[in-house]
Design a protein around this motif. Structure first.
Motif, PDB file in Angstrom:
ATOM      1  N   HIS A  22       0.839  -1.193   0.000  1.00  0.00           N
ATOM      2  CA  HIS A  22       0.000   0.000   0.000  1.00  0.00           C
ATOM      3  C   HIS A  22       0.877   1.247   0.000  1.00  0.00           C
ATOM      4  CE1 HIS A  22       0.817  -0.536   4.295  1.00  0.00           C
ATOM      5  NE2 HIS A  22       0.666   0.757   4.388  1.00  0.00           N
ATOM      6  N   PHE A  23       0.286   2.337  -0.446  1.00  0.00           N
ATOM      7  CA  PHE A  23       0.927   3.643  -0.384  1.00  0.00           C
ATOM      8  C   PHE A  23      -0.161   4.701  -0.320  1.00  0.00           C
ATOM      9  CE2 PHE A  23       0.534   2.745  -4.932  1.00  0.00           C
ATOM     10  CZ  PHE A  23      -0.036   3.914  -5.420  1.00  0.00           C
ATOM     11  N   SER A  24       0.212   5.862   0.168  1.00  0.00           N
ATOM     12  CA  SER A  24      -0.714   6.993   0.240  1.00  0.00           C
ATOM     13  C   SER A  24      -0.313   8.016  -0.801  1.00  0.00           C
ATOM     14  CB  SER A  24      -0.664   7.631   1.629  1.00  0.00           C
ATOM     15  OG  SER A  24      -1.102   6.703   2.599  1.00  0.00           O
ATOM     16  N   ALA A  25      -1.288   8.514  -1.540  1.00  0.00           N
ATOM     17  CA  ALA A  25      -1.011   9.504  -2.579  1.00  0.00           C
ATOM     18  C   ALA A  25      -2.269  10.332  -2.820  1.00  0.00           C
ATOM     19  CB  ALA A  25      -0.577   8.819  -3.877  1.00  0.00           C
ATOM     20  N   ALA A  26      -2.045  11.507  -3.375  1.00  0.00           N
ATOM     21  CA  ALA A  26      -3.147  12.392  -3.746  1.00  0.00           C
ATOM     22  C   ALA A  26      -3.271  12.419  -5.264  1.00  0.00           C
ATOM     23  CB  ALA A  26      -2.887  13.800  -3.216  1.00  0.00           C
ATOM     24  N   HIS A  27      -4.446  12.811  -5.719  1.00  0.00           N
ATOM     25  CA  HIS A  27      -4.653  13.021  -7.151  1.00  0.00           C
ATOM     26  C   HIS A  27      -5.911  13.850  -7.340  1.00  0.00           C
ATOM     27  CE1 HIS A  27      -7.675   9.593  -8.297  1.00  0.00           C
ATOM     28  NE2 HIS A  27      -7.865   9.966  -7.059  1.00  0.00           N
ATOM     29  N   PHE A  28      -6.099  14.289  -8.552  1.00  0.00           N
ATOM     30  CA  PHE A  28      -7.342  14.934  -8.954  1.00  0.00           C
ATOM     31  C   PHE A  28      -7.557  14.600 -10.417  1.00  0.00           C
ATOM     32  CE2 PHE A  28      -3.946  17.953  -9.578  1.00  0.00           C
ATOM     33  CZ  PHE A  28      -4.205  18.553 -10.806  1.00  0.00           C
ATOM     34  N   ILE A  29      -8.824  14.606 -10.816  1.00  0.00           N
ATOM     35  CA  ILE A  29      -9.186  14.274 -12.197  1.00  0.00           C
ATOM     36  C   ILE A  29      -9.775  15.550 -12.802  1.00  0.00           C
ATOM     37  CG2 ILE A  29     -10.487  12.731 -13.704  1.00  0.00           C
ATOM     38  CD1 ILE A  29      -8.449  11.288 -11.850  1.00  0.00           C
ATOM     39  N   PRO A  30      -8.986  16.295 -13.583  1.00  0.00           N
ATOM     40  CA  PRO A  30      -9.437  17.601 -14.081  1.00  0.00           C
ATOM     41  C   PRO A  30     -10.445  17.491 -15.231  1.00  0.00           C
ATOM     42  CG  PRO A  30      -7.225  17.155 -14.851  1.00  0.00           C
ATOM     43  CD  PRO A  30      -7.610  16.008 -13.961  1.00  0.00           C
ATOM     44  N   SER A  31     -11.628  17.006 -14.889  1.00  0.00           N
ATOM     45  CA  SER A  31     -12.706  16.873 -15.864  1.00  0.00           C
ATOM     46  C   SER A  31     -14.022  17.084 -15.136  1.00  0.00           C
ATOM     47  CB  SER A  31     -12.686  15.482 -16.500  1.00  0.00           C
ATOM     48  OG  SER A  31     -13.864  15.256 -17.237  1.00  0.00           O
ATOM     49  N   GLU A  32     -14.929  17.798 -15.777  1.00  0.00           N
ATOM     50  CA  GLU A  32     -16.244  17.994 -15.160  1.00  0.00           C
ATOM     51  C   GLU A  32     -16.945  16.666 -14.919  1.00  0.00           C
ATOM     52  OE1 GLU A  32     -18.740  20.842 -17.107  1.00  0.00           O
ATOM     53  OE2 GLU A  32     -17.146  22.346 -17.179  1.00  0.00           O
ATOM     54  N   ASP A  33     -16.660  15.680 -15.741  1.00  0.00           N
ATOM     55  CA  ASP A  33     -17.269  14.359 -15.585  1.00  0.00           C
ATOM     56  C   ASP A  33     -16.846  13.670 -14.284  1.00  0.00           C
ATOM     57  OD1 ASP A  33     -18.518  14.669 -18.042  1.00  0.00           O
ATOM     58  OD2 ASP A  33     -16.955  13.588 -19.129  1.00  0.00           O
ATOM     59  N   ALA A  34     -15.778  14.139 -13.664  1.00  0.00           N
ATOM     60  CA  ALA A  34     -15.246  13.497 -12.462  1.00  0.00           C
ATOM     61  C   ALA A  34     -15.950  13.945 -11.182  1.00  0.00           C
ATOM     62  CB  ALA A  34     -13.748  13.754 -12.357  1.00  0.00           C
ATOM     63  N   GLY A  35     -16.844  14.908 -11.273  1.00  0.00           N
ATOM     64  CA  GLY A  35     -17.569  15.349 -10.084  1.00  0.00           C
ATOM     65  C   GLY A  35     -16.635  15.843  -8.999  1.00  0.00           C
ATOM     66  N   LYS A  36     -16.827  15.330  -7.761  1.00  0.00           N
ATOM     67  CA  LYS A  36     -15.999  15.772  -6.630  1.00  0.00           C
ATOM     68  C   LYS A  36     -14.528  15.407  -6.802  1.00  0.00           C
ATOM     69  CE  LYS A  36     -18.447  14.083  -3.073  1.00  0.00           C
ATOM     70  NZ  LYS A  36     -18.988  13.922  -1.711  1.00  0.00           N
ATOM     71  N   CYS A  37     -14.244  14.449  -7.659  1.00  0.00           N
ATOM     72  CA  CYS A  37     -12.854  14.029  -7.860  1.00  0.00           C
ATOM     73  C   CYS A  37     -12.038  15.056  -8.652  1.00  0.00           C
ATOM     74  CB  CYS A  37     -12.800  12.665  -8.537  1.00  0.00           C
ATOM     75  SG  CYS A  37     -13.414  11.343  -7.482  1.00  0.00           S
ATOM     76  N   GLN A  38     -12.692  16.146  -9.097  1.00  0.00           N
ATOM     77  CA  GLN A  38     -11.952  17.236  -9.748  1.00  0.00           C
ATOM     78  C   GLN A  38     -11.033  17.935  -8.752  1.00  0.00           C
ATOM     79  OE1 GLN A  38     -14.239  19.874 -12.596  1.00  0.00           O
ATOM     80  NE2 GLN A  38     -15.929  18.844 -11.523  1.00  0.00           N
ATOM     81  N   VAL A  39     -11.402  17.886  -7.491  1.00  0.00           N
ATOM     82  CA  VAL A  39     -10.641  18.551  -6.432  1.00  0.00           C
ATOM     83  C   VAL A  39      -9.600  17.577  -5.897  1.00  0.00           C
ATOM     84  CG1 VAL A  39     -10.819  19.645  -4.160  1.00  0.00           C
ATOM     85  CG2 VAL A  39     -12.675  19.909  -5.827  1.00  0.00           C
ATOM     86  N   MET A  40      -8.393  18.097  -5.623  1.00  0.00           N
ATOM     87  CA  MET A  40      -7.345  17.221  -5.112  1.00  0.00           C
ATOM     88  C   MET A  40      -7.808  16.553  -3.822  1.00  0.00           C
ATOM     89  SD  MET A  40      -3.265  17.582  -4.385  1.00  0.00           S
ATOM     90  CE  MET A  40      -3.059  18.640  -5.749  1.00  0.00           C
ATOM     91  N   HIS A  41      -7.557  15.258  -3.745  1.00  0.00           N
ATOM     92  CA  HIS A  41      -7.896  14.449  -2.584  1.00  0.00           C
ATOM     93  C   HIS A  41      -6.935  13.270  -2.536  1.00  0.00           C
ATOM     94  CE1 HIS A  41      -9.992  12.659  -5.994  1.00  0.00           C
ATOM     95  NE2 HIS A  41     -10.009  11.517  -5.313  1.00  0.00           N
ATOM     96  N   GLY A  42      -6.933  12.557  -1.425  1.00  0.00           N
ATOM     97  CA  GLY A  42      -5.977  11.469  -1.277  1.00  0.00           C
ATOM     98  C   GLY A  42      -6.627  10.143  -0.976  1.00  0.00           C
ATOM     99  N   HIS A  43      -5.849   9.103  -1.180  1.00  0.00           N
ATOM    100  CA  HIS A  43      -6.263   7.730  -0.892  1.00  0.00           C
ATOM    101  C   HIS A  43      -5.077   6.983  -0.300  1.00  0.00           C
ATOM    102  CE1 HIS A  43      -9.884   8.045  -3.388  1.00  0.00           C
ATOM    103  NE2 HIS A  43      -9.129   8.604  -4.332  1.00  0.00           N
ATOM    104  N   THR A  44      -5.377   5.967   0.464  1.00  0.00           N
ATOM    105  CA  THR A  44      -4.383   4.950   0.756  1.00  0.00           C
ATOM    106  C   THR A  44      -4.697   3.814  -0.196  1.00  0.00           C
ATOM    107  OG1 THR A  44      -4.159   5.617   3.050  1.00  0.00           O
ATOM    108  CG2 THR A  44      -3.424   3.389   2.489  1.00  0.00           C
ATOM    109  N   TYR A  45      -3.900   3.713  -1.239  1.00  0.00           N
ATOM    110  CA  TYR A  45      -4.097   2.691  -2.261  1.00  0.00           C
ATOM    111  C   TYR A  45      -3.545   1.360  -1.755  1.00  0.00           C
ATOM    112  CZ  TYR A  45      -4.946   6.481  -5.611  1.00  0.00           C
ATOM    113  OH  TYR A  45      -5.450   7.567  -6.281  1.00  0.00           O
TER     114      TYR A  45
END
Length: 141
Positions: A22-45
């Motif tokens: 596992h690792f922790s990282a942030a990302h964002f999806i710069p597309s209107e189709d991504a909804g809330k995921c357009q804003v930078m956020h993180g996950h523990t993958y």
């Protein structure tokens, strides 16, 4: 980490190695189709990597578990996925992350004398969502 059972990749290899990491990282999806995921956020993958092969190296490994962890963890842990060159012209979705992890691992495996193969990479982004990436038959040499 709790034990997780994942879908298996069909193969005819004598040996199959699975590594969870596992690792922790942030990302964002710069597309209107991504909804809330357009804003930078993180996950523990959480990842599961499956390696197959018929030949072991001189130490008796398909590949050392430690090498797999170093290869992925050092690259992505506590980073912003959008900043990595492999995502320069792509959105760092879980699907593309799984594909990029596979490519990184497969490149290393192709240099090894025993020539193991990365059969699948599973990336879990949340407790209820994961992606399985398996190469097409032509991608395994």
């Amino acid at each position: 980490m709790m034990q997780q059972f994942y879908p298996t990749a069909a193969h005819d290899f004598q040996f199959e190695l699975n590594k969870d990491l596992h690792f922790s990282a942030a990302h964002f999806i710069p597309s209107e189709d991504a909804g809330k995921c357009q804003v930078m956020h993180g996950h523990t993958y959480h990842l599961n990597i499956t390696i197959g092969g018929n030949e072991l190296d001189a130490t008796g490994f398909l590949i050392d578990f430690k090498l797999l962890k170093e290869l992925i963890h050092k690259k992505y842990d506590h980073s912003v996925l959008n900043d990595h060159p492999e995502f320069k012209n792509k959105f760092p979705t879980t699907e593309l992350l799984a594909q990029q992890v596979w490519q990184s691992i497969q490149q290393v495996l192709e240099m090894r004398s025993n020539r193991p193969h990365c059969l699948q990479v599973i990336v879990r982004e949340t407790p209820t969502s994961y992606v399985v990436f398996r190469p097409r038959k032509g991608e395994l040499s």
